[in-house]
Design an enzyme around this catalytic site. Sequence first.
Site, PDB file in Angstrom:
ATOM      1  N   SER A  49       0.847  -1.178   0.000  1.00 28.85           N
ATOM      2  CA  SER A  49       0.000   0.000   0.000  1.00 28.85           C
ATOM      3  C   SER A  49       0.890   1.238   0.000  1.00 28.85           C
ATOM      4  O   SER A  49       1.816   1.343   0.805  1.00 28.85           O
ATOM      5  CB  SER A  49      -0.878  -0.031   1.246  1.00 28.85           C
ATOM      6  OG  SER A  49      -1.630   1.130   1.286  1.00 28.85           O
ATOM      7  N   GLY A  50       0.630   2.127  -0.911  1.00 32.96           N
ATOM      8  CA  GLY A  50       1.421   3.357  -0.988  1.00 32.96           C
ATOM      9  C   GLY A  50       2.642   3.242  -1.862  1.00 32.96           C
ATOM     10  O   GLY A  50       3.416   4.182  -1.972  1.00 32.96           O
ATOM     11  N   THR A  94      -1.612   2.730  -7.879  1.00 34.39           N
ATOM     12  CA  THR A  94      -2.698   3.478  -8.520  1.00 34.39           C
ATOM     13  C   THR A  94      -2.136   4.507  -9.480  1.00 34.39           C
ATOM     14  O   THR A  94      -2.625   4.676 -10.592  1.00 34.39           O
ATOM     15  CB  THR A  94      -3.556   4.138  -7.430  1.00 34.39           C
ATOM     16  OG1 THR A  94      -3.966   3.124  -6.531  1.00 34.39           O
ATOM     17  CG2 THR A  94      -4.771   4.805  -8.019  1.00 34.39           C
ATOM     18  N   ASN A 101      -0.815   5.762   3.091  1.00 33.98           N
ATOM     19  CA  ASN A 101      -1.026   6.411   1.798  1.00 33.98           C
ATOM     20  C   ASN A 101      -2.182   7.393   1.936  1.00 33.98           C
ATOM     21  O   ASN A 101      -3.255   7.030   2.396  1.00 33.98           O
ATOM     22  CB  ASN A 101      -1.351   5.315   0.765  1.00 33.98           C
ATOM     23  CG  ASN A 101      -1.513   5.883  -0.622  1.00 33.98           C
ATOM     24  OD1 ASN A 101      -1.508   7.095  -0.817  1.00 33.98           O
ATOM     25  ND2 ASN A 101      -1.644   4.998  -1.590  1.00 33.98           N
ATOM     26  N   SER A 147      -5.194   6.136  -0.529  1.00 41.16           N
ATOM     27  CA  SER A 147      -5.111   4.675  -0.634  1.00 41.16           C
ATOM     28  C   SER A 147      -6.413   4.112  -1.210  1.00 41.16           C
ATOM     29  O   SER A 147      -7.508   4.487  -0.798  1.00 41.16           O
ATOM     30  CB  SER A 147      -4.864   4.109   0.764  1.00 41.16           C
ATOM     31  OG  SER A 147      -4.808   2.727   0.685  1.00 41.16           O
ATOM     32  N   SER A 148      -6.246   3.230  -2.172  1.00 41.06           N
ATOM     33  CA  SER A 148      -7.450   2.603  -2.753  1.00 41.06           C
ATOM     34  C   SER A 148      -7.987   1.610  -1.744  1.00 41.06           C
ATOM     35  O   SER A 148      -7.267   0.718  -1.303  1.00 41.06           O
ATOM     36  CB  SER A 148      -7.106   1.866  -4.037  1.00 41.06           C
ATOM     37  OG  SER A 148      -6.165   2.585  -4.767  1.00 41.06           O
ATOM     38  N   GLY A 179      -2.815  -2.757  -2.008  1.00 42.23           N
ATOM     39  CA  GLY A 179      -1.510  -3.390  -1.789  1.00 42.23           C
ATOM     40  C   GLY A 179      -1.458  -4.138  -0.475  1.00 42.23           C
ATOM     41  O   GLY A 179      -2.376  -4.073   0.355  1.00 42.23           O
ATOM     42  N   GLU A 233      -0.852  -5.104   3.116  1.00 43.68           N
ATOM     43  CA  GLU A 233      -0.936  -4.200   4.273  1.00 43.68           C
ATOM     44  C   GLU A 233      -0.528  -4.893   5.563  1.00 43.68           C
ATOM     45  O   GLU A 233      -0.982  -6.007   5.842  1.00 43.68           O
ATOM     46  CB  GLU A 233      -2.375  -3.675   4.418  1.00 43.68           C
ATOM     47  CG  GLU A 233      -2.678  -2.576   3.422  1.00 43.68           C
ATOM     48  CD  GLU A 233      -4.090  -2.032   3.527  1.00 43.68           C
ATOM     49  OE1 GLU A 233      -4.891  -2.603   4.282  1.00 43.68           O
ATOM     50  OE2 GLU A 233      -4.379  -1.039   2.841  1.00 43.68           O
TER      51      GLU A 233
HETATM   52  N1  LIG Z   1       5.312   7.993 -10.160  1.00 40.36           N
HETATM   53  C1  LIG Z   1       5.068   8.773  -9.103  1.00 40.36           C
HETATM   54  N2  LIG Z   1       5.508  10.042  -9.110  1.00 40.36           N
HETATM   55  C2  LIG Z   1       5.244  10.839  -8.070  1.00 40.36           C
HETATM   56  N3  LIG Z   1       4.568  10.471  -7.004  1.00 40.36           N
HETATM   57  C3  LIG Z   1       4.090   9.207  -6.925  1.00 40.36           C
HETATM   58  C4  LIG Z   1       4.314   8.306  -7.990  1.00 40.36           C
HETATM   59  N4  LIG Z   1       3.727   7.137  -7.661  1.00 40.36           N
HETATM   60  C5  LIG Z   1       3.171   7.320  -6.446  1.00 40.36           C
HETATM   61  N5  LIG Z   1       3.371   8.538  -5.993  1.00 40.36           N
HETATM   62  C6  LIG Z   1       2.903   9.102  -4.730  1.00 40.36           C
HETATM   63  O1  LIG Z   1       2.621   8.030  -3.866  1.00 40.36           O
HETATM   64  C7  LIG Z   1       1.295   8.100  -3.373  1.00 40.36           C
HETATM   65  C8  LIG Z   1       0.698   6.739  -3.246  1.00 40.36           C
HETATM   66  O2  LIG Z   1       0.581   6.162  -4.474  1.00 40.36           O
HETATM   67  P1  LIG Z   1      -0.578   5.185  -4.845  1.00 40.36           P
HETATM   68  O3  LIG Z   1      -0.438   4.925  -6.246  1.00 40.36           O
HETATM   69  O4  LIG Z   1      -1.832   5.729  -4.357  1.00 40.36           O
HETATM   70  O5  LIG Z   1      -0.211   3.927  -4.011  1.00 40.36           O
HETATM   71  P2  LIG Z   1      -0.927   2.535  -3.955  1.00 40.36           P
HETATM   72  O6  LIG Z   1      -2.014   2.596  -4.936  1.00 40.36           O
HETATM   73  O7  LIG Z   1       0.106   1.573  -4.296  1.00 40.36           O
HETATM   74  O8  LIG Z   1      -1.421   2.366  -2.600  1.00 40.36           O
HETATM   75  C9  LIG Z   1       0.587   8.960  -4.369  1.00 40.36           C
HETATM   76  O9  LIG Z   1      -0.447   9.670  -3.751  1.00 40.36           O
HETATM   77  C10 LIG Z   1       1.631   9.908  -4.908  1.00 40.36           C
HETATM   78  O10 LIG Z   1       1.752  11.003  -4.036  1.00 40.36           O
HETATM   79 MG   LIG Z   2      -3.902   2.399  -4.739  1.00 42.56          MG
END
Ligand SMILES: Nc1ncnc2c1ncn2[C@@H]1O[C@H](COP(=O)(O)OP(=O)(O)O)[C@@H](O)[C@H]1O
Ligand SMILES: [Mg+2]
Length: 1076
Positions: free
Chosen positions: A106-107, A111, A156, A159-160, A386, A388
């Site tokens: 997660s994080g 996404t 996060n 977080s989804s 992700g 957790e």
């Molecule tokens: N490629 C990236 N560039 C900049 N920031 C990113 C990138 N990927 C993720 N982040 C940061 O990380 C945070 C969490 O990402 P997210 O995709 O929501 O995580 P997950 O879906 O894996 O839980 C996002 O809100 C963003 O701030």
């Molecule tokens: Mg996500």
Amino acid sequence: MEATTSLLDAAAVGDLVLLDPLTEESLLHTLQERFRHSDIYTYIGNVVISVNPYQSLPIYTPEKVQEYHNCNFFAVKPHIYAIADDAYRSLRDRDRDQCILITGESGAGKTEASKLVMSYVAAVCSKGEEVDKVKEQLLQSNPVLEAFGNAKTIRNDNSSRFGKYMDVEFDFKGEPLGGVISNYLLEKSRIVRHVKGERNFHIFYQLLAGGSAQLLQQLKLHQDCRHYGYLNRESSGLPGMDDAANFRAMQDAMRVIGFSPAEVTALLEVTAVVLKLGNVQLSSSFQASGMEACSIAETQELQEICQLIGLDPSILEQALCSRTVKARDEMVRTTLSVPQGYYGRDALAKNIYSRLFDWLVNRINTSIQVKPGKQRKVMGVLDIYGFEIFQDNGFEQFIINYCNEKLQQIFILMTLKEEQEEYIREGIQWTPVEFFDNSIICNLIENSKCGILAMLDEECLRPGVVNEDTFLTKLNQLFATHKHYESKETQNAQHVMDASLPSQCFRIHHYAGKVTYNVTGFIEKNNDLLFRDLSQAMWASQHALLHSLFPEGDPQKVSLKLPPTASFQFKASVATLMKNLYSKNPNYIRCIKPNETKTAMLFTPELVLAQIRYLGLMENVRVRRAGYAFRQLYDSFLERYKMLSPRTWPRWTGSHREGTEVLLADLAFPPEELAFGHTKIFIRSPRTLFDLERRRQERVAELATLIQKIFRGWRCRTQYQLMRKSQIIISAWFRGHMEKNKYKQMKRSALIIQAYARGWKSRRLLRELKSQCHRHTAATTIAAYWRGYKARRAYRRYFRSGASTRLANFIYRRLVQKFLVGLARNLPPLLVLDRTWPPAPYKFLADANQELRSIFYRWKCKKYREQLTPQRRALLQAKLHASELFKDKKALYSISLQQPFQGEYLGLTQNPKYQKLHAVAKDKLVMADTVRKVNRANGKAVPRLLLLTTEHLVLADPKAAQPKTVLSLGDIHSISVTRFSDGFLALHLKETSTGGAKGDFLLISDHLIELVTRLHQTLMDATAQALPLHITDQYGFSTRFPKGAMAITVVESDKVGSNIPVCKKRGSNKMEVLVH
Ligand SMILES: Nc1ncnc2c1ncn2[C@@H]1O[C@H](COP(=O)(O)OP(=O)(O)O)[C@@H](O)[C@H]1O
Ligand SMILES: [Mg+2]
């Protein structure tokens, strides 16, 4: 060259396969070094490792998109766009369905990665109004789903809290047609409870921060988050997250997707209802029976909710505070305790929200779905929650981690296990690489007979006392010796002291680490029960959307069957997902989280190392290094690349394998790059494959040019030939036409000339012949005269004097003969009345002809007469007689012509009355008739019967029928009649006779002509003397009376109507007869 150096740079090698030496440290070091240089993407073959930078990097610009569009995967810096491009091209050009699997904690950036992939594909596929609309709809589904399905967690900020799998569908040209989104298990417990430092779903904060005053008033909401129990009554604005702006963005997105304003309002109303439900407070009260009961503490919130959803507040109040239970076929209403009441309220809020979320996904799907029947290719993008590990992990974490476990399993299966098995199957030289296979953990959880989920379901469905303790006990018994299962009890059994594992928990050694799960709430969450009264209350509401979310609330459809448990549903949907993923070509993006604090560009080596380990990256690299990047069946390989060698192009007749060998030998790749399996060709490095692909593209371009060239040549040639042929035909026709015209002209001229010439010749000839003829005639005439003259002179002596008369006579005779014969043949018909006769042919025959005609006529009459009967003859004689007597003398005659002479008018024989008269007449009767006798004294007429025999004339009285007067014929002296058409008659008698003494008789007869004729005839026959007949004119005649003579004057009267003469006495010896 530059790319190669950057790839091979020891410190920051782009593809870890090239790492040398390969150790955990070097791998970690490389990632760290690259991260330090803001190179967050690294490859292991075609797997992308993405390290979350937690800051925005300038590597997602449109220029970058262009750079990676149709790029050579290994010629450019590692980038998520490269893998997206690879997948898209493979889908478009090789017709293989793709899936992009994004995994990580997660994080870790899953996404974000999924959004980057989507936006890249949207940017590179073709443009057009329709396509852009589809792309926009697909992309805009994100803000809406994120608002309702994402929340801030400790790890996060965005977080989804649900799993999302999106199938984007393309047509054969690679243009997006639409898509389907599947969602997996929303973490709905967050609705009613979240730990401090986290937040509820974004939508609540967005609505309160971004909703206009009017909207909030309409939804009966307060702008302040602190007002709401479900938001922990704290204001939790997030740095870097503008809820109000996001709310507007979400509303815009809904509009783009196609939500109607009414749908948006309904959606927000239901959202508001959820939020407000959290503020419904219950208070305890005691019933008369002493039982504890609950009641609504403050009804305002409840009333507002009911106003929003169009429901009678009392129904909702009753549903929240009591419950109907079925007891022995009877429905009994029991009151709820306060905790039970709150449980029901929360269950209702959770249910409404999760159903609303499902509705939302379905609604988006209806907008983006592709019409059935179109052929399509699919690219699936999986972005699931992700892995957790929290301080306190519950049912949700268990489910989430199970899902991650399954994804890891796919990865292991596809990249490590299957690949190695394939080498062995294909007979490729291979030293197996050790790796951890997590199927044992998957089995521990999902085994349908004795997995943890199966046990949980069993507990939920089991009658009797059910709680988490029995569940845990059961697990402890079942998995006492399981390597990946731990609990207080199993530890005790193995005499392990572990203070970190409380007694209410069990621990699972996941691939990504050990997670301790607290069983509290497992059963409740798995059952996911909602009191029927509550669903019925929701169904009863006037709010269409809310009503539709609770179909089971319909009292008509009460089902006693328990709904499937949450874990059962989840397991089933995960199984479907796995099947779906297996059917596609996988592309991996493995996200790594560099620090726990979401700090930009902070790399915590220990944290990353742990992830490197559990993600199995080392093994991945090893297998990749030892293995081959690409494999394909010989036939499809040969089919794709055969154009690269003149020996295999255009057709290879041998076996596919030999063909492939020949082809690759011609291309002269280093032998270590290739391996020939039993059915497949293996190519070690992607570089070789890209080289192959590049050459193919060049060759295809060449071939296309060649085909184009030949086709164009052929087309031009055929076109030319067609034109030439047409031209020849046209000119042939034209020339023909010209010549024909010319010929016709000449022919016409020749004919005219000919005609003139022939005319002239003919006329000349005619003239010649005419003059010849004239001469000839003249000569002949002269010769004739001359010969005649000579002949006459020579024969004059022999010529007789009476010859001409004889000749003439002969000719006459001949003519007469001919005339007579002709006449004999053409005699007219023998009818007496027919007077026709052919005219004489020659004038000299006219007299003879007239004579013949009268002879013939007379002869015809004779013939006619001969055939007459004696009676007829007598009649005709009588008629003839009459004519002799009266013709042209008396007017009555012409009238009488038509009347036949009957003689007997009285019917003496038939009438017995006349018997005596008959006797008198005997067989001498000539005529019997009625006459009238004129009295000479007064002129009056009286009827008398008149009988004429051969000897006598008898007058009789008609009444007595007795002869009154009998005259001998010899007594009759003469007869007088008028010349008119009357029947008056004077019978003059001889003075001397016996009868004559009485004087003359004046009679009027209707058959005067006949009477006089017969009298005349009879007298003639008897006495051979004619009877004198006087036909007088008006001057009359005199008659003799015994008293003296009397003068009878005939007077013509114009009295019309009767032809009976009227006698009028004038004086003593004068009588007038009026006739006409
Ligand atoms: N490629 C990236 N560039 C900049 N920031 C990113 C990138 N990927 C993720 N982040 C940061 O990380 C945070 C969490 O990402 P997210 O995709 O929501 O995580 P997950 O879906 O894996 O839980 C996002 O809100 C963003 O701030
Ligand atoms: Mg996500």
